[in-house]
Design a protein around this motif. Structure first.
Motif, PDB file in Angstrom:
ATOM      1  N   ALA A   1       0.813  -1.220   0.000  1.00 27.40           N
ATOM      2  CA  ALA A   1       0.000   0.000   0.000  1.00 27.40           C
ATOM      3  C   ALA A   1       0.841   1.261   0.000  1.00 27.40           C
ATOM      4  N   CYS A   2       2.138   1.159  -0.274  1.00 22.40           N
ATOM      5  CA  CYS A   2       3.021   2.325  -0.255  1.00 22.40           C
ATOM      6  C   CYS A   2       3.421   2.697  -1.679  1.00 22.40           C
ATOM      7  N   THR A   3       3.216   3.942  -2.052  1.00 21.89           N
ATOM      8  CA  THR A   3       3.587   4.400  -3.385  1.00 21.89           C
ATOM      9  C   THR A   3       5.099   4.442  -3.582  1.00 21.89           C
ATOM     10  N   ASP A   4       5.867   4.513  -2.488  1.00 18.06           N
ATOM     11  CA  ASP A   4       7.327   4.519  -2.559  1.00 18.06           C
ATOM     12  C   ASP A   4       7.930   3.139  -2.362  1.00 18.06           C
ATOM     13  N   ARG A   5       7.105   2.099  -2.390  1.00 19.20           N
ATOM     14  CA  ARG A   5       7.548   0.702  -2.266  1.00 19.20           C
ATOM     15  C   ARG A   5       8.336   0.474  -0.981  1.00 19.20           C
ATOM     16  N   MET A   6       7.854   1.102   0.095  1.00 16.13           N
ATOM     17  CA  MET A   6       8.478   0.921   1.407  1.00 16.13           C
ATOM     18  C   MET A   6       7.896  -0.281   2.153  1.00 16.13           C
ATOM     19  N   ASP A   7       6.930  -0.966   1.556  1.00 15.48           N
ATOM     20  CA  ASP A   7       6.342  -2.145   2.200  1.00 15.48           C
ATOM     21  C   ASP A   7       6.236  -3.309   1.218  1.00 15.48           C
ATOM     22  N   PRO A   8       7.363  -3.868   0.767  1.00 15.16           N
ATOM     23  CA  PRO A   8       7.279  -5.051  -0.090  1.00 15.16           C
ATOM     24  C   PRO A   8       6.552  -6.181   0.630  1.00 15.16           C
ATOM     25  N   VAL A   9       6.022  -7.123  -0.126  1.00 11.72           N
ATOM     26  CA  VAL A   9       5.258  -8.236   0.447  1.00 11.72           C
ATOM     27  C   VAL A   9       6.066  -8.967   1.508  1.00 11.72           C
ATOM     28  N   THR A  10       7.364  -9.097   1.300  1.00 15.68           N
ATOM     29  CA  THR A  10       8.211  -9.831   2.241  1.00 15.68           C
ATOM     30  C   THR A  10       8.276  -9.170   3.609  1.00 15.68           C
ATOM     31  N   SER A  11       7.921  -7.883   3.708  1.00 14.23           N
ATOM     32  CA  SER A  11       8.004  -7.195   4.997  1.00 14.23           C
ATOM     33  C   SER A  11       6.881  -7.603   5.935  1.00 14.23           C
ATOM     34  N   TYR A  12       5.850  -8.275   5.429  1.00 13.70           N
ATOM     35  CA  TYR A  12       4.696  -8.610   6.251  1.00 13.70           C
ATOM     36  C   TYR A  12       4.717 -10.059   6.735  1.00 13.70           C
TER      37      TYR A  12
ATOM     38  N   MET B   1       3.771  16.746   5.053  1.00 18.59           N
ATOM     39  CA  MET B   1       2.939  15.900   4.197  1.00 18.59           C
ATOM     40  C   MET B   1       2.535  14.631   4.931  1.00 18.59           C
ATOM     41  N   ASP B   2       1.304  14.195   4.675  1.00 15.44           N
ATOM     42  CA  ASP B   2       0.819  12.874   5.063  1.00 15.44           C
ATOM     43  C   ASP B   2       0.479  12.108   3.793  1.00 15.44           C
ATOM     44  N   MET B   3       0.872  10.819   3.738  1.00 11.81           N
ATOM     45  CA  MET B   3       0.608  10.010   2.544  1.00 11.81           C
ATOM     46  C   MET B   3       0.129   8.624   2.958  1.00 11.81           C
ATOM     47  N   PRO B   4      -1.162   8.453   3.253  1.00 11.20           N
ATOM     48  CA  PRO B   4      -1.683   7.117   3.548  1.00 11.20           C
ATOM     49  C   PRO B   4      -2.006   6.354   2.266  1.00 11.20           C
TER      50      PRO B   4
ATOM     51  N   ASN C   1      10.567  10.424  -6.565  1.00  9.76           N
ATOM     52  CA  ASN C   1      11.588   9.384  -6.486  1.00  9.76           C
ATOM     53  C   ASN C   1      12.863  10.009  -5.933  1.00  9.76           C
ATOM     54  N   ARG C   2      13.190   9.663  -4.688  1.00  9.30           N
ATOM     55  CA  ARG C   2      14.356  10.271  -4.038  1.00  9.30           C
ATOM     56  C   ARG C   2      15.663   9.878  -4.725  1.00  9.30           C
ATOM     57  N   TYR C   3      15.676   8.728  -5.413  1.00  4.62           N
ATOM     58  CA  TYR C   3      16.929   8.258  -6.000  1.00  4.62           C
ATOM     59  C   TYR C   3      17.429   9.220  -7.080  1.00  4.62           C
TER      60      TYR C   3
END
Length: 673
Positions: free
Chosen positions: A107-118, A305-308, A461-463
């Motif tokens: 649910a993160c637009t910045d891909r901070m929660d890949p499936v493996t993190s859960y 900023m808040d980004m849910p 994209n911070r990169y």
């Protein structure tokens, strides 16, 4: 910004966790790394023990730490938490990542929660990795699949009760990890409850400095029940809950206030003896992910900023296995999932009202897939495997506001969009009595654009420092892959070599959109996703294990990949030549293990993606442990020093030029009964 921990969450420390020990499957096309303790080992399982301890370097390794040692897998690191898996330089929608076969959308637009993190190793029975376009079992793919299979209860002819507890303290981030599991089994029913808790502060690098915003907190638990029904079929119900809070991401401009996931799955399976229909399996599942980014803890003046983000997914599959003759076998599978995704951004300035936008515009996506796998045992030592898959996808922007945002850029997203994606592969394998095994694979794969690539709205994209706009008109990315796998195995040694090449069409990458205004203060410009005509990727992996004597063994994995887009600019985020190795001495009660990890300098970098060269590095780790029988259980104590020489280093896939942790001393204690 996060919910307080309740009494129920505290009780997770009384849930359970099983010891994780990976082992490879004998089939080279699909590597299965077992994380489940095997109390009675066959000679083949005993021979795999060095790999078990190599892949899981310590009893409380995280899922990411285990993945980082698997051949062909690297990690994109934006912080010390939730690193994103990369298979041979391919990530995101280029690979399929599943938990027990269930589609889960971060649910993160910045891909901070890949499936493996859960998921935690305490939840897992095995990690199933299939490299390349042939990894199509869980969906259309150009880069492979990774399936994290959940552990289920053990049944017993007499009532049995078991449990485990482990705790670890580590110095680099003053971190604590704990896990606990409880299991109960009867002849026809069993239950398993497992839990884990992790807390870490800001870690220290090899230069002695602390990295701000790198700490995190997490709890995880899983409940599984199994029933053996009267007709011989098995029913398994799994519930998985993961919650993280106050998670720092030093390489990004925002942190995570909370990351919350709930997963529910119900599977029914039955095997048949001496019948053409050898087995049948059906599964229903649903999951929900809620993820909140914010920058309230960052010392940034002027704007907050808040980004849910939210995703909800439901799916099902039906699979049948047919044994037509002793040499001819077919597996047929039909699966479907529907996923909904929404993400918001609210900007609060020092003056004026808040500014609101949808960064994921209420996207609904459904995919119906049909898979056929045909295996023919051509001779005593030859096998032909054919795979074919067809996915039919439909997707739609569900909100008027979301459609209006994309229409600003001239995109028409009214109505439902449909796609058909065929995938297929052919593999020929043979073996000899002298210990040689060979497999040749040719595969064609296609994948859907990700929600970011198709519908993202001003995602920073911070990169590379650009705001990104999605492109709903993207064509499906495809790849033609050829791979040759060789393995030589004796009673004391295993040597495996994989060589591969990919040719991509319609490769998806960002390109500058001149004349567009940025949304993020300080952004370098705006990029939109486009299809490049072609790209290529090639490389190899070398895997070696040697049993020197009854007490001494060693293991090593060497891997390298290289690629370019449009025949010139290197593909981004490709790791350099990397080596991970270990040497272990195992006695009856005591063991000691030394490890060396190294990478060469990476100078082949993508100017289009804003990459910079990274220097090479070498790490040395030392671990030791002791175990003894205590009453009706077993006590285990271990300790270690990671990055023993306190090297100041970072890996090429680490974002933001931030150094990794320096010397890390840890202590571990565990008890099992």
């Amino acid at each position: 910004m996060h919910r307080p921990i309740t009494a129920c969450a505290a009780l997770l420390l009384c849930a359970g966790l099983a010891q994780a020990q990976p082992a490879p499957d004998s089939l080279p096309a699909r590597q299965v790394y077992m994380l489940e303790e095997i109390s009675i080992r066959s000679p083949q399982q005993a021979a795999a023990e060095p790999w078990l301890r190599f892949y899981q370097s310590q009893d409380l390794s995280s899922t990411e730490e285990v993945l980082s040692r698997l051949e062909g897998i690297s990690l994109i690191r934006r912080g010390a938490y939730a690193m994103e898996p990369v298979m041979r330089g391919l990530s995101g929608n280029q690979i399929q990542v599943r938990i027990d076969g269930m589609h889960i959308a971060g649910a993160c637009t910045d891909r901070m929660d890949p499936v493996t993190s859960y998921v935690e190793p305490s939840n897992l029975r095995s990690l199933e990795s299939t490299q390349g376009a042939a990894g199509m079992e869980w969906g259309g793919s150009v880069g492979g699949s990774l399936n994290l299979q959940l552990k289920s209860p053990l049944l017993s002819s007499t009532p049995s009760f078991s449990g485990e507890y482990d705790a670890r303290w580590a110095s680099a981030a003053a971190s604590w990890s704990q896990r606990i599991s409880l299991g109960y089994g009867r002849e026809r029913w069993g239950m398993r409850l497992s839990g884990a808790w992790r807390r870490a502060g800001d870690y220290r690098t090899g230069t002695g400095t602390r990295v701000p915003f790198s700490g995190y907190n997490k709890v995880n638990f899983a409940l599984s029940s199994k029933w053996l029904l009267r007709n011989g079929s098995v029913l398994v119900l799994d519930l998985l809950k993961d919650y993280g809070w106050n998670i720092g991401y030093p390489a990004l401009p925002m942190d995570v206030a909370s990351a919350d996931a709930e997963v529910l799955g119900l599977v029914w399976r039955r095997s048949f003896q001496a019948r053409k229909l050898a087995g049948i399996e059906a599964k229903l599942y649903a999951n929900r992910v809620y993820h909140v980014m914010d920058d309230s803890n960052r010392p940034l003046p002027g704007m907050r900023m808040d980004m849910p983000g939210w995703t909800r997914t439901a799916g099902a599959w039906l699979q049948t296995d047919w044994q037509w003759t002793p040499r001819l076998r077919t597996r047929l599978k039909a699966d479907y999932y529907y996923s909904y995704a929404r993400a918001e951004m609210t900007m609060y300035g020092e003056q004026g009202p808040p500014m609101f936008m949808l960064t994921w515009p209420d996207v609904g996506r459904g995919v119906l897939g049909v898979l056929a796998v045909h295996e023919w045992q051509a001779g005593r030592r030859q096998r032909l495997t054919l795979q074919a898959r067809l996915d039919a996808a439909h997707e739609q922007v569900l909100s008027q506001m979301g459609r209006g945002e994309l229409e600003i850029f001239g995109y028409d997203v009214d109505g439902v969009r449909y796609r058909l994606l065929p995938n297929g592969s052919i593999a020929w394998s043979s073996s000899s009595r002298s210990g040689w095994h060979s497999e040749s694979v040719l595969a064609w794969g296609q994948r859907l654009p990700s929600i970011n690539e198709a519908y993202g709205f001003y995602l920073f994209n911070r990169y590379d420092g650009f705001d990104y706009i999605g492109n709903p008109g993207l064509r499906a990315e495809s790849s033609l892959q050829a791979e040759q796998r060789l393995r030589y195995q004796t009673q004391r040694s295993t040597l495996g070599l994989n060589l591969y090449g990919y040719r991509f069409r319609n490769y998806i990458l960002g390109a500058v959109m001149p004349g567009f205004s940025v949304m993020t203060p300080g952004a370098a410009g705006v990029k939109g996703y486009e299809n490049l005509p072609s790209a290529w990727l090639a490389g190899g992996e070398l895997r070696w294990m040697q049993q020197w004597s009854r007490r001494w063994n060693s293991a090593a994995v060497l891997q390298y990949s290289i690629g370019a887009a449009d025949e010139a600019d290197p593909l981004p985020l490709l790791p350099p030549l990397t080596l991970r190795s270990s040497l272990r001495r195992q006695a009856a009660r005591f063991w000691v293990q030394g490890e060396a990890e190294a990478a060469l300098r990476q100078d082949r970098v993508s100017a289009r993606f804003g990459e910079q060269p990274t220097p090479g590095w070498v790490l040395l780790n030392l671990r030791a442990g002791w175990k003894a029988a205590v009453r009706r259980g077993e006590l285990e104590l271990s300790a270690g020093a990671e990055n023993l020489l306190d090297a100041a280093y970072r890996e090429h896939l680490d974002w933001g030029g931030i150094l990794r942790q320096g010397r890390n001393l840890y202590l571990h204690a565990g008890y099992r009964f």
